[in-house]
Design a protein around this motif. Structure first.
Motif, mmCIF file in Angstrom:
data_model
loop_
_atom_site.group_PDB
_atom_site.id
_atom_site.type_symbol
_atom_site.label_atom_id
_atom_site.label_comp_id
_atom_site.label_asym_id
_atom_site.label_seq_id
_atom_site.Cartn_x
_atom_site.Cartn_y
_atom_site.Cartn_z
ATOM 1 N N LEU A 1 0.830 -1.206 0.000
ATOM 2 C CA LEU A 1 0.000 0.000 0.000
ATOM 3 C C LEU A 1 0.866 1.258 0.000
ATOM 4 O O LEU A 1 0.586 2.223 -0.717
ATOM 5 C CB LEU A 1 -0.924 -0.011 1.222
ATOM 6 N N THR A 2 1.929 1.230 0.781
ATOM 7 C CA THR A 2 2.849 2.373 0.836
ATOM 8 C C THR A 2 3.499 2.621 -0.520
ATOM 9 O O THR A 2 3.569 3.765 -0.992
ATOM 10 C CB THR A 2 3.942 2.128 1.896
ATOM 11 N N LEU A 3 3.960 1.555 -1.151
ATOM 12 C CA LEU A 3 4.607 1.691 -2.458
ATOM 13 C C LEU A 3 3.611 2.139 -3.524
ATOM 14 O O LEU A 3 3.959 2.887 -4.444
ATOM 15 C CB LEU A 3 5.253 0.363 -2.861
ATOM 16 N N LYS A 4 2.375 1.672 -3.373
ATOM 17 C CA LYS A 4 1.339 2.066 -4.328
ATOM 18 C C LYS A 4 1.049 3.563 -4.223
ATOM 19 O O LYS A 4 0.790 4.239 -5.232
ATOM 20 C CB LYS A 4 0.069 1.263 -4.042
ATOM 21 N N MET A 5 1.119 4.085 -3.020
ATOM 22 C CA MET A 5 0.831 5.507 -2.789
ATOM 23 C C MET A 5 1.907 6.414 -3.387
ATOM 24 O O MET A 5 1.655 7.589 -3.649
ATOM 25 C CB MET A 5 0.676 5.770 -1.290
ATOM 26 N N VAL A 6 3.112 5.867 -3.583
ATOM 27 C CA VAL A 6 4.176 6.671 -4.207
ATOM 28 C C VAL A 6 4.374 6.259 -5.665
ATOM 29 O O VAL A 6 5.419 6.513 -6.267
ATOM 30 C CB VAL A 6 5.508 6.533 -3.427
ATOM 31 N N ASN A 7 3.337 5.586 -6.198
ATOM 32 C CA ASN A 7 3.317 5.203 -7.619
ATOM 33 C C ASN A 7 4.432 4.235 -8.009
ATOM 34 O O ASN A 7 4.928 4.259 -9.138
ATOM 35 C CB ASN A 7 3.385 6.445 -8.521
ATOM 36 N N SER A 8 4.829 3.399 -7.056
ATOM 37 C CA SER A 8 5.811 2.367 -7.380
ATOM 38 C C SER A 8 5.097 1.187 -8.027
ATOM 39 O O SER A 8 3.974 0.844 -7.652
ATOM 40 C CB SER A 8 6.534 1.895 -6.114
ATOM 41 N N ARG A 9 5.747 0.570 -8.996
ATOM 42 C CA ARG A 9 5.118 -0.528 -9.731
ATOM 43 C C ARG A 9 5.613 -1.901 -9.272
ATOM 44 O O ARG A 9 5.736 -2.821 -10.077
ATOM 45 C CB ARG A 9 5.372 -0.364 -11.225
ATOM 46 N N ALA B 1 5.369 -5.472 -8.053
ATOM 47 C CA ALA B 1 4.302 -6.461 -8.188
ATOM 48 C C ALA B 1 3.962 -7.078 -6.837
ATOM 49 O O ALA B 1 4.808 -7.168 -5.945
ATOM 50 C CB ALA B 1 4.726 -7.551 -9.168
ATOM 51 N N GLN B 2 2.711 -7.499 -6.715
ATOM 52 C CA GLN B 2 2.283 -8.158 -5.483
ATOM 53 C C GLN B 2 3.096 -9.421 -5.223
ATOM 54 O O GLN B 2 3.440 -9.724 -4.076
ATOM 55 C CB GLN B 2 0.795 -8.510 -5.569
#
Length: 238
Positions: free
Chosen positions: A196-204, A206-207
């Motif tokens: 979630l943190t990485l998603k918030m900084v637009n990091s791609r 993968a899960q």
């Protein structure tokens, strides 16, 4: 049949065309041949197990423990009639539990070449037979500890440094989220918090990559992430 009479008075009888090897020597030879065959099979299992575990990136010290236990299983004659790969996966499950090494369920399934329930069944059988002993229940790790472990991976660490993300804040967030998410795995919550943190900084990232770093399956990550977003009342594309 013919006989040779010696001066001592004893008569040794021979059967024409038969073996002249004394019985004691023949028995020793047969016993030695059986032992050689057993050792050869044991060595073959050891080589196959080491190759299999190494191919899935299992650490060396865990691999050696599994092989030691596999030798014990073979000596107890418990490999007969059983899939050796399932037994190896069950032994790996035991060692990983005792060493507190978190491995995804997919790893056990791939090593066994069978569903996880077969591995669990074999694991219980080995426990009941006494070949392996139950591991003492270890204190579960906190999500914050798992977050640190995930962030130690080179790819994740680079993102944290580049985006100036505070590792301590993410760790605290994971612990607080875990206290609100009853029944979730600590590692799953930690993976969800990092993702979630990485998603918030637009990091791609993968899960699958985050899940592997946390030692859980992508499904566990998604479930924890879903519950986490419901608690936080946020929406992101997963």
């Amino acid at each position: 049949m013919y006989a040779i009479r010696r001066e001592t008075g004893f008569t040794t009888r021979f059967t024409e065309g038969g073996s002249t090897t004394p019985r004691s020597v023949a028995k020793a030879h047969k016993r030695g041949a059986y032992e050689l065959e057993r050792v050869t099979k044991e060595r073959r299992y050891e080589i196959a197990a080491r190759r299999l575990l190494t191919s899935y990136g299992i650490p060396h010290h865990i691999t050696e423990e599994v092989i030691t236990l596999l030798e014990k299983v073979h000596k107890e004659n418990m490999l007969r009639g059983r899939n050796s790969r399932v037994v190896i996966a069950a032994l790996l499950m035991h060692v990983s539990k005792s060493r507190n090494a978190h491995l995804p369920s997919e790893v056990f399934e791939k090593i066994a070449g069978a569903p996880l329930k077969r591995v669990n069944r074999c694991y219980r059988m080995l426990l009941n037979s006494g070949v392996i002993t139950p591991t003492q229940a270890s204190k579960p790790r906190k999500p914050s500890q798992v977050v640190v472990s995930i962030a130690s991976k080179q790819e994740v660490r680079d993102v944290f440094l580049k985006q100036n993300i505070s590792l301590s804040l993410v760790a605290q967030f994971a612990d607080k989220a875990y206290s609100k998410l009853q029944g979730r795995k600590p590692a799953g919550v930690a993976a969800a918090a990092v993702y979630l943190t990485l998603k918030m900084v637009n990091s791609r990232k993968a899960q699958l990559e985050i899940a592997r770093a946390a030692g859980v399956s992508p499904l566990t990550l998604r479930r924890a992430l879903k519950h986490l977003m419901e608690k936080l009342d946020v929406e992101i594309s997963i």
